[in-house]
Each structure stands twice: as structure tokens, then as C-alpha cells.
Design a protein around this motif. Structure first.
Motif, PDB file in Angstrom:
ATOM      1  N   MET A  33    -101.995  13.234  32.149  1.00  0.00           N
ATOM      2  CA  MET A  33    -100.630  13.660  31.857  1.00  0.00           C
ATOM      3  C   MET A  33    -100.601  14.959  31.060  1.00  0.00           C
ATOM      4  N   ASP A  34    -101.519  15.129  30.122  1.00  0.00           N
ATOM      5  CA  ASP A  34    -101.573  16.393  29.376  1.00  0.00           C
ATOM      6  C   ASP A  34    -101.828  17.558  30.331  1.00  0.00           C
ATOM      7  N   ALA A  35    -102.754  17.372  31.276  1.00  0.00           N
ATOM      8  CA  ALA A  35    -103.066  18.428  32.241  1.00  0.00           C
ATOM      9  C   ALA A  35    -101.874  18.699  33.163  1.00  0.00           C
ATOM     10  N   ALA A  36    -101.219  17.637  33.627  1.00  0.00           N
ATOM     11  CA  ALA A  36    -100.060  17.806  34.511  1.00  0.00           C
ATOM     12  C   ALA A  36     -98.927  18.535  33.792  1.00  0.00           C
ATOM     13  N   GLU A  37     -98.643  18.114  32.561  1.00  0.00           N
ATOM     14  CA  GLU A  37     -97.585  18.775  31.790  1.00  0.00           C
ATOM     15  C   GLU A  37     -97.911  20.237  31.529  1.00  0.00           C
ATOM     16  N   ALA A  38     -99.146  20.514  31.144  1.00  0.00           N
ATOM     17  CA  ALA A  38     -99.543  21.901  30.874  1.00  0.00           C
ATOM     18  C   ALA A  38     -99.379  22.756  32.121  1.00  0.00           C
ATOM     19  N   TRP A  39     -99.766  22.220  33.268  1.00  0.00           N
ATOM     20  CA  TRP A  39     -99.635  22.983  34.511  1.00  0.00           C
ATOM     21  C   TRP A  39     -98.166  23.223  34.841  1.00  0.00           C
ATOM     22  N   LEU A  40     -97.336  22.173  34.746  1.00  0.00           N
ATOM     23  CA  LEU A  40     -95.912  22.321  35.069  1.00  0.00           C
ATOM     24  C   LEU A  40     -95.220  23.305  34.133  1.00  0.00           C
ATOM     25  N   VAL A  41     -95.488  23.203  32.843  1.00  0.00           N
ATOM     26  CA  VAL A  41     -94.890  24.133  31.877  1.00  0.00           C
ATOM     27  C   VAL A  41     -95.376  25.555  32.170  1.00  0.00           C
ATOM     28  N   GLY A  42     -96.639  25.692  32.525  1.00  0.00           N
ATOM     29  CA  GLY A  42     -97.172  26.998  32.893  1.00  0.00           C
ATOM     30  C   GLY A  42     -96.518  27.590  34.133  1.00  0.00           C
ATOM     31  N   GLN A  43     -95.967  26.719  34.968  1.00  0.00           N
ATOM     32  CA  GLN A  43     -95.250  27.162  36.169  1.00  0.00           C
ATOM     33  C   GLN A  43     -93.779  27.442  35.888  1.00  0.00           C
ATOM     34  N   GLY A  44     -93.354  27.239  34.630  1.00  0.00           N
ATOM     35  CA  GLY A  44     -91.979  27.539  34.248  1.00  0.00           C
ATOM     36  C   GLY A  44     -91.084  26.327  34.066  1.00  0.00           C
ATOM     37  N   ALA A  45     -91.642  25.121  34.143  1.00  0.00           N
ATOM     38  CA  ALA A  45     -90.815  23.916  33.955  1.00  0.00           C
ATOM     39  C   ALA A  45     -90.407  23.782  32.491  1.00  0.00           C
ATOM     40  N   HIS A  46     -89.130  23.517  32.282  1.00  0.00           N
ATOM     41  CA  HIS A  46     -88.610  23.269  30.941  1.00  0.00           C
ATOM     42  C   HIS A  46     -88.433  21.772  30.710  1.00  0.00           C
ATOM     43  N   LYS A  47     -88.554  21.007  31.786  1.00  0.00           N
ATOM     44  CA  LYS A  47     -88.379  19.558  31.709  1.00  0.00           C
ATOM     45  C   LYS A  47     -89.366  18.929  32.682  1.00  0.00           C
ATOM     46  N   VAL A  48     -90.059  17.907  32.227  1.00  0.00           N
ATOM     47  CA  VAL A  48     -90.978  17.160  33.081  1.00  0.00           C
ATOM     48  C   VAL A  48     -90.410  15.761  33.238  1.00  0.00           C
ATOM     49  N   LYS A  49     -90.302  15.300  34.471  1.00  0.00           N
ATOM     50  CA  LYS A  49     -89.737  13.974  34.704  1.00  0.00           C
ATOM     51  C   LYS A  49     -90.673  13.151  35.569  1.00  0.00           C
ATOM     52  N   LEU A  50     -90.492  11.850  35.493  1.00  0.00           N
ATOM     53  CA  LEU A  50     -91.259  10.932  36.309  1.00  0.00           C
ATOM     54  C   LEU A  50     -90.442   9.669  36.499  1.00  0.00           C
ATOM     55  N   GLN A  51     -90.848   8.862  37.455  1.00  0.00           N
ATOM     56  CA  GLN A  51     -90.155   7.609  37.714  1.00  0.00           C
ATOM     57  C   GLN A  51     -91.130   6.460  37.517  1.00  0.00           C
ATOM     58  N   VAL A  52     -90.622   5.400  36.901  1.00  0.00           N
ATOM     59  CA  VAL A  52     -91.402   4.206  36.635  1.00  0.00           C
ATOM     60  C   VAL A  52     -90.537   3.007  37.001  1.00  0.00           C
ATOM     61  N   ARG A  53     -91.133   2.014  37.625  1.00  0.00           N
ATOM     62  CA  ARG A  53     -90.373   0.791  37.919  1.00  0.00           C
ATOM     63  C   ARG A  53     -89.881   0.191  36.602  1.00  0.00           C
ATOM     64  N   SER A  54     -88.636  -0.248  36.584  1.00  0.00           N
ATOM     65  CA  SER A  54     -88.031  -0.746  35.348  1.00  0.00           C
ATOM     66  C   SER A  54     -88.724  -1.979  34.793  1.00  0.00           C
ATOM     67  N   ASP A  55     -89.449  -2.720  35.619  1.00  0.00           N
ATOM     68  CA  ASP A  55     -90.139  -3.915  35.131  1.00  0.00           C
ATOM     69  C   ASP A  55     -91.575  -3.629  34.680  1.00  0.00           C
ATOM     70  N   ASN A  56     -92.005  -2.372  34.746  1.00  0.00           N
ATOM     71  CA  ASN A  56     -93.361  -2.008  34.348  1.00  0.00           C
ATOM     72  C   ASN A  56     -93.366  -1.579  32.875  1.00  0.00           C
ATOM     73  N   THR A  57     -93.159  -2.551  32.009  1.00  0.00           N
ATOM     74  CA  THR A  57     -93.002  -2.253  30.581  1.00  0.00           C
ATOM     75  C   THR A  57     -94.268  -1.664  29.958  1.00  0.00           C
ATOM     76  N   LYS A  58     -95.435  -2.037  30.454  1.00  0.00           N
ATOM     77  CA  LYS A  58     -96.685  -1.494  29.909  1.00  0.00           C
ATOM     78  C   LYS A  58     -96.733   0.016  30.114  1.00  0.00           C
ATOM     79  N   VAL A  59     -96.400   0.460  31.301  1.00  0.00           N
ATOM     80  CA  VAL A  59     -96.444   1.897  31.598  1.00  0.00           C
ATOM     81  C   VAL A  59     -95.290   2.627  30.926  1.00  0.00           C
ATOM     82  N   ILE A  60     -94.140   1.987  30.807  1.00  0.00           N
ATOM     83  CA  ILE A  60     -93.021   2.610  30.089  1.00  0.00           C
ATOM     84  C   ILE A  60     -93.435   2.882  28.647  1.00  0.00           C
TER      85      ILE A  60
END
Length: 88
Positions: A33-60
Motif C-alpha cells: 500500500m505504501d508503494a501504491a500510494e507513493a506511485w499514485l501521488v507521484g502521478q498527481g493523485a490527491h485522493k487514493v480510494k479503494l473498495q472493501v466488502r463491508s463484512d471484511n472487518t479485518k481488512v477495514i
């Protein structure tokens, strides 16, 4: 609201991140995730989003520890069965 909020037009998305269960807790997910965020921000992203199943509390919980917050929006989908027949 931050002063730059109204000018935000660049968003980045992360899809399908998974870590082998035997490696969970090793820091690998955070590294990914650190690498993905760094790459996206380096590409000009001001917001990083993702989707998680609402019942996946461990990953949330994992993403919350990384600073992600839950947003209130609806995800919609339309399923098309194999063969191209329209699902109505």
C-alpha cells in the motif's frame, strides 16, 4: 474542508490487493500500500480510494490503521450472464 478540496480532480484507485494468509502480519500489505500510494501521488493523485466488502472487518481495520476513512456512497453494479443475454 481543506482549501485544495474544491480543486481536487485527480483520484487514484487501488484494486485487488491480497497477501497470502501465511504472510499476513509481516508488514507486506503495508509495503504494498505504501508503494501504491507513493506511485499514485507521484502521478498527481490527491485522493487514493479503494473498495472493501463491508463484512471484511479485518481488512477495514488494516486500512483504517493506514489512515483510510470510510466514505458514504453507494456502489452499483449490473450483472450480465454468460452468453450476452441481458439480465432483466
Amino acid at each position: 474542508m481543506p482549501s485544495w478540496h474544491s480543486s481536487v480532480t485527480h483520484r487514484g484507485s487501488v484494486y485487488y490487493v491480497a497477501v497470502d494468509p501465511t504472510l499476513q502480519g509481516s508488514g507486506l500489505g503495508k509495503e504494498i500500500m505504501d508503494a501504491a500510494e507513493a506511485w499514485l501521488v507521484g502521478q498527481g493523485a490527491h485522493k487514493v480510494k479503494l473498495q472493501v466488502r463491508s463484512d471484511n472487518t479485518k481488512v477495514i481495520g488494516f486500512y483504517e490503521r493506514l489512515g483510510f476513512e470510510t466514505e458514504d456512497f453507494v456502489v452499483m453494479a449490473k450483472h450480465h450472464p454468460p452468453g450476452g443475454a441481458d439480465a432483466r
